[in-house]
Design an enzyme around this catalytic site. Structure first.
Site, PDB file in Angstrom:
ATOM      1  N   LYS A 153       0.851  -1.133  -0.025  1.00 32.11           N
ATOM      2  CA  LYS A 153       0.089   0.018  -0.150  1.00 32.11           C
ATOM      3  C   LYS A 153       0.895   1.206  -0.023  1.00 32.11           C
ATOM      4  O   LYS A 153       0.659   2.193  -0.803  1.00 32.11           O
ATOM      5  CB  LYS A 153      -1.125   0.167   1.230  1.00 32.11           C
ATOM      6  N   GLN A 197      -4.668  -1.507   9.406  1.00 27.58           N
ATOM      7  CA  GLN A 197      -4.482  -3.021   8.793  1.00 27.58           C
ATOM      8  C   GLN A 197      -5.238  -4.040   9.679  1.00 27.58           C
ATOM      9  O   GLN A 197      -4.875  -4.066  10.925  1.00 27.58           O
ATOM     10  CB  GLN A 197      -3.228  -3.026   8.585  1.00 27.58           C
ATOM     11  N   ASP A 240     -11.320   2.425   3.381  1.00 28.87           N
ATOM     12  CA  ASP A 240     -11.495   0.798   3.327  1.00 28.87           C
ATOM     13  C   ASP A 240     -13.117   1.206   3.063  1.00 28.87           C
ATOM     14  O   ASP A 240     -13.608  -0.127   2.433  1.00 28.87           O
ATOM     15  CB  ASP A 240     -11.174   0.248   4.290  1.00 28.87           C
TER      16      ASP A 240
END
Ligand code: NAP
Length: 283
Positions: free
Chosen positions: A52, A96, A119
């Site tokens: 990422k 995460q 997200d």
């Protein structure tokens, strides 16, 4: 049969994103900022976070990875998130997953400012998504929709079967297919006669996490087969949920693993971060 090349498409979209970022940076002097918070040292998470960061930097974003030990308390983690919520230099915040057992995942997802929740897991964003007013879309299904668009695959009126009902892949995938006017069935571990049901699909999306589970017995001739699965075989090789070699003989389009859905997921995260940045500029 056409192989849907997620790597090539992701590189194309990343290139376009880098151009858009450079243009806006020239105009405003500002750039999108993405912060990723990594708790502990889960090896798979470390790889995802590194990818990422690499992708954010390639797009011309400001990128920061905050690594904290798994002894961090929930209150400390929530405090850290709040600091980034308040800081206008950051437009996307990712925590995460998975988190250590002593931290309540829901409390953490709730703590992220919905406008920075790239997200799309915050209930506010989920609610907007389900009610047909999406702001942030979960990135894996968003990437799959890009693949359909790029390859000119018609969804309207088609019969789609999604195997897997997780909140991050299966359910939002089904919703996006429905929004695109497919007729959608969601299957899962309790579905009876799964192979027979899957064989009716014009569009088959598989997201279950079981290596090579979907064999040719699950696939109608000419079906479009999308494999989300990421599994390791006994030799540690990355394999999908679909038995690629036999299924490709039947499919009209198919995604490989690796090089299919995976690269698109990260690219869509970057797209969402860019859009969050742009919305902030427009405010
Ligand atoms: P998950 O939360 O574990 O959900 C798996 C789903 O598959 C569940 O709904 C489960 O049914 C269903 N399932 C499991 N075994 C089944 C079986 N034998 N028959 C039918 N359905 C079955 O997984 P996830 O997060 O959605 O991820 C799925 C896979 O995609 C994993 O391999 C993951 O690593 C991969 N993934 C890849 C990307 C990417 O970017 N490529 C992104 C996310 C995930 P129940 O609900 O009944 O238990």
């Amino acid at each position: 049969m056409v192989v849907i090349d997620g790597k090539v498409l992701a590189a194309k979209l990343q290139g376009r994103l880098a151009e858009k970022t450079a243009l806006l940076k020239d105009k405003t002097g500002l750039e999108p900022g993405l912060v990723v918070i990594l708790v502990g040292e889960n090896p798979a998470s470390q790889v995802y976070v590194r990818n990422k960061e690499r992708s954010a930097l390639a797009a011309g974003f400001r990128s920061e990875v905050v690594r904290v030990p798994d002894t961090i308390t929930q209150a400390e983690l929530l405090g850290l998130i709040e600091r980034y919520n308040q800081d206008d230099a950051w437009h996307g915040i990712l925590v995460q997953l998975p988190l250590p057992a002593h931290i309540d995942e829901e409390a953490v997802l709730l703590a992220i400012d919905p406008q920075k929740d790239v997200d799309g897991f915050h209930p506010t964003n989920m609610g907007k998504f389900w009610s047909g007013h999406p702001v942030m879309i979960p990135s894996t299904p968003a990437g799959i929709m890009e693949m359909f668009r790029e390859y000119g695959i018609t969804l309207e009126g088609k019969k789609a079967v999604v195997i897997g009902r997780s909140n991050i892949v299966g359910k939002p995938m089904a919703q996006l297919l429905l929004d695109a006017h497919a007729t959608v069935t969601i299957a899962h571990s309790r579905t009876e006669n799964l192979a027979q049901l899957a064989r009716e699909a014009d569009i088959l999306v598989v997201a279950i996490g079981r290596g090579h589970f979907v064999t040719k017995d699950f696939v109608k001739e000419g079906a479009v087969v999308i494999d989300v699965g990421m599994n390791r075989d006994e030799n540690g090789k990355l394999i999908g949920d679909v038995a690629y070699d036999e299924v490709k003989e039947l499919a009209s389009y198919i995604t490989p693993v690796p090089g299919g859905v995976g690269p698109m997921t990260i690219t869509m995260l970057m797209e969402q971060t860019f859009e969050a940045f742009q919305r902030n500029l427009d405010k």
